[in-house]
Every structure is written in structure tokens, then in C-alpha cells.
Design an enzyme around this catalytic site. Sequence first.
Site, short mmCIF file in Angstrom:
data_model
loop_
_atom_site.label_atom_id
_atom_site.label_comp_id
_atom_site.label_asym_id
_atom_site.label_seq_id
_atom_site.Cartn_x
_atom_site.Cartn_y
_atom_site.Cartn_z
N GLY A 13 0.84 -1.19 0.00
CA GLY A 13 0.00 0.00 0.00
C GLY A 13 0.88 1.24 0.00
CD GLN B 52 3.27 5.80 2.62
OE1 GLN B 52 2.28 5.24 2.16
NE2 GLN B 52 4.26 5.14 3.20
CB CYS C 264 4.91 2.28 7.29
SG CYS C 264 4.44 3.75 6.37
CG LEU C 265 6.61 1.05 1.33
CD1 LEU C 265 6.18 1.31 -0.10
CD2 LEU C 265 7.71 0.00 1.39
CG HIS D 182 -0.78 1.23 7.21
ND1 HIS D 182 0.15 0.83 8.13
CD2 HIS D 182 -0.12 2.04 6.33
CE1 HIS D 182 1.32 1.39 7.84
NE2 HIS D 182 1.18 2.13 6.74
CD GLU D 183 -1.11 2.36 2.66
OE1 GLU D 183 -0.67 3.52 2.52
OE2 GLU D 183 -0.40 1.42 3.04
CG HIS E 68 0.15 6.96 5.35
ND1 HIS E 68 1.29 7.37 5.99
CD2 HIS E 68 0.30 5.62 5.14
CE1 HIS E 68 2.10 6.33 6.15
NE2 HIS E 68 1.52 5.25 5.66
NI NI Z 1 2.38 3.38 5.61
#
Ligand code: NI
Length: 185
Positions: free
Chosen positions: A45, A50, A98-99, A140-141, A144
Site C-alpha cells: 500500500g 508518502q 510502512c515504506l 493503514h493507508e 496517512h
Molecule cells: Ni504506511
Amino acid sequence: MILPVYLYGQPVLRKEAEEVTKDYPELKQLIANMFETMYKADGVGLAAPQVGLSLRLLVIDGDVLKDDFPECAGFKRAMINPVFLEKSADTDSMEEGCLSLPGVHEKVSRSKSIRIQYFDADWQAHEETISGFAARIVQHECEHLTGHVFIDNVSAIRRQLNKSKLNSIIKGTARCSYRAKAVGK
Ligand code: NI
């Protein structure tokens, strides 16, 4: 095109994201770039903040997790302006990463099922009920888009235990296998 992933500490990750307007330039190309960036970084995701854009937009592809989480099979979505209609009171706690926080993994409590409305890349409106790990990815996304990241949800003690990792991410010295943009670099 692969975009740099903005890492923990970048102010854009702390902003409330803006609604995407229908005339947003080259939205489809942006969505394609976000998918490409996510795949390259082995993520499931990625939210627009991000990649440095404070927009209510996210991409997900959970298919690689289907052996462990069958509900993720074929779960590929681009969501524009997503809004939760329902979140189950029933929660579970599972490990997330998370990236934007390379090397950090912590258990986070999330609703087991959600109902969400959003527009897809063709501006078709959808309402969908999603459960299991797929619902976790969406939550989660979407987090953000509110200026929060998953580590905000863990206890002060667990955050403290991750402090040196978080500081190295901010400084730009954390190990990261994909193109990323740290505050300190
Ligand atoms: Ni994330």
C-alpha cells in the site's frame, strides 16, 4: 516512473491531506507511478503523502499476501477521496510496517472490518465492505491521509524502544532498499 518515498520526519506525512479534484492534472499517470513505486519497494500500500503529495489518494495491492491472508487475493485498488462509512468495534492486533518507516515493525490494533466509499481511477464511485488483512491495509493507508503514521498508535514504551531507529530514519542513515527522501538528506 518511480517516485522517491518520503520518510518519517517529513512534514508532508503530518498534514491533513486535501480532497482530490476531478481536474487534478494527470491523475491516472500519478496513480500508475504510485503503483510502480509501491511494487518496486515491495509494499502492499502507498498513500499520496508518502510520495510528497498532500492528497486524499492511495493505492493498494495485497495479492502477494494471499497465502497467509486469502482475503487479499486480487485485492488491488486505487482509492480517491476515501471515506469510512463504518468501522467494526471488533478489533485485532497484528504487526505492520510502512515504506515511510523502513525497519520499523509493530503490532497495531485495527477494526476487523470496514465499510468505505471512494472513487476509482475512472472516477466511478464505490461502496465496499472489506475485512481481515485487506481492511487493515486500507485503514493503514487512510491513516496517512490524516497526518498520522502507524507508530503513533503504539504505546509510549514501544515507541521509545524504536527511538533510535526513528532517529536514524529522520537523519537519513536508516537502511532502505528503495529510493527515499529523508528530512536529513
Ligand atoms: Ni504506511
